[in-house]
Enzyme design. Structure first.
Site, PDB file in Angstrom:
ATOM      1  N   CYS A   1       0.884  -1.173   0.000  1.00 48.80           N
ATOM      2  CA  CYS A   1       0.000   0.000   0.000  1.00 48.80           C
ATOM      3  C   CYS A   1       0.913   1.211   0.000  1.00 48.80           C
ATOM      4  CB  CYS A   1      -0.864  -0.016   1.260  1.00 48.80           C
ATOM      5  SG  CYS A   1      -1.808   1.491   1.514  1.00 48.80           S
TER       6      CYS A   1
ATOM      7  N   CYS B   1      -0.963   3.938  -6.429  1.00 50.34           N
ATOM      8  CA  CYS B   1      -1.795   3.309  -5.389  1.00 50.34           C
ATOM      9  C   CYS B   1      -2.030   1.898  -5.894  1.00 50.34           C
ATOM     10  CB  CYS B   1      -3.114   4.065  -5.257  1.00 50.34           C
ATOM     11  SG  CYS B   1      -4.419   3.161  -4.398  1.00 50.34           S
TER      12      CYS B   1
HETATM   13  N1  DGL Z   1      -3.813   0.609  -1.981  1.00 54.71           N
HETATM   14  C1  DGL Z   1      -3.630   1.803  -1.192  1.00 54.71           C
HETATM   15  C2  DGL Z   1      -2.421   2.577  -1.740  1.00 54.71           C
HETATM   16  O1  DGL Z   1      -1.583   1.983  -2.425  1.00 54.71           O
HETATM   17  C3  DGL Z   1      -4.946   2.475  -1.082  1.00 54.71           C
HETATM   18  C4  DGL Z   1      -4.959   3.640  -0.192  1.00 54.71           C
HETATM   19  C5  DGL Z   1      -6.199   3.928   0.561  1.00 54.71           C
HETATM   20  O2  DGL Z   1      -6.694   3.056   1.272  1.00 54.71           O
HETATM   21  O3  DGL Z   1      -6.625   5.095   0.486  1.00 54.71           O
HETATM   22  O4  DGL Z   1      -2.210   3.743  -1.516  1.00 54.71           O
END
Ligand code: DGL
Length: 248
Positions: free
Chosen positions: A72, A178
């Site tokens: 993430c 993301c």
């Molecule tokens: N997959 C997360 C990232 O790479 C999502 C972020 C979120 O939950 O806002 O930033």
């Protein structure tokens, strides 16, 4: 030495990273933690995200994981420094937006899509200061990760139409900053045309291979375990489906 591997995201997005890791390192048990009860991380404070991540790392330690992958970008940006200082005996691999990859490979215009939390972080600012060229455009996709988490296709298409169509004809590359965004490549192409995508999962996978090699790690098995913090059965189904699917 034997180890399991822990990998986490604020939800389903980190599967895009897990898939890349499995290409090179299948012979390990992977514990995937989807923290969907706290999604989206991108609109939370740094303190909140650090606390969530700390609990997740404890979950992995209990499962004999010596390698933890932060799949993430937002959690990496906000919590990797804290986690590395606290858990010095663990290898913590933190994904980051593929700014360097785009910088090294193209001088053409590049749109960087990421969460507000990622863009606001010191970690991102350092990375961007190091590699940015004048052809980078940054767009903070507030709310988009949440729509992807909920698999709301109509709203995703409308979001992209409303927010990023202005880059059509202007950018040739897109950095998917993301881990949820690789899941919607085809919808981004519908709006921006045939752009080239860059994301940080290859960097993570390469780093994982080096750590395994340097430390002579071997796996206990080759299972993939899934846990979702909101105990939502649909997430589990979607997780295994994405693992099988091609979402290009
Ligand atoms: N997959 C997360 C990232 O790479 C999502 C972020 C979120 O939950 O806002 O930033």
């Amino acid at each position: 030495m034997e180890t399991n591997i822990g990998i986490f995201d604020s939800g389903i997005g980190g599967v895009t990273v897990l898939k890349e890791c499995l290409n090179n390192n299948k012979n390990f048990n992977y514990y995937y933690y989807s923290d969907s009860i706290h999604n989206p991380y991108g609109e939370k404070s740094e303190e909140e995200v650090i606390n969530y991540c700390d609990e997740i790392v404890k979950y992995f330690v209990d499962r004999d994981c010596h390698i933890i992958i932060i799949a993430c970008n937002t959690a990496s940006a906000m919590a990797s420094l804290y986690l590395r200082n606290k858990y010095k005996n663990l290898h913590i691999i933190a994904i980051e937006p593929a700014i360097k990859l785009a910088y090294d490979n193209s001088i053409l215009s590049t749109l960087v899509m990421a969460t507000k939390g990622t863009f606001d972080s010191e970690k991102f600012k350092e990375l961007f200061d190091k590699y940015h060229h004048k052809n980078f455009y940054l767009y903070s996709c507030v709310g988009l990760a949440n729509l992807i988490e909920n698999n709301d296709i109509n709203k995703i298409s409308k979001y992209l139409e409303d927010n990023i169509i202005k880059y059509n004809g202007i950018v040739s590359n897109v950095v998917l900053g993301c881990t949820h965004y690789p899941l919607i490549k085809k919808y981004i192409r519908n709006v921006l045309g045939d752009v080239k995508f860059y994301d940080g999962s290859i960097g993570v996978s390469n780093r994982l291979s080096s750590i395994i090699k340097e430390n002579n790690y071997i796996g206990y098995g080759s299972n993939i375990y899934f846990y979702d913090s909101s105990l939502n059965k649909n997430k589990e189904e979607r997780f295994y489906k994405i693992l099988e699917d091609d979402y290009e």
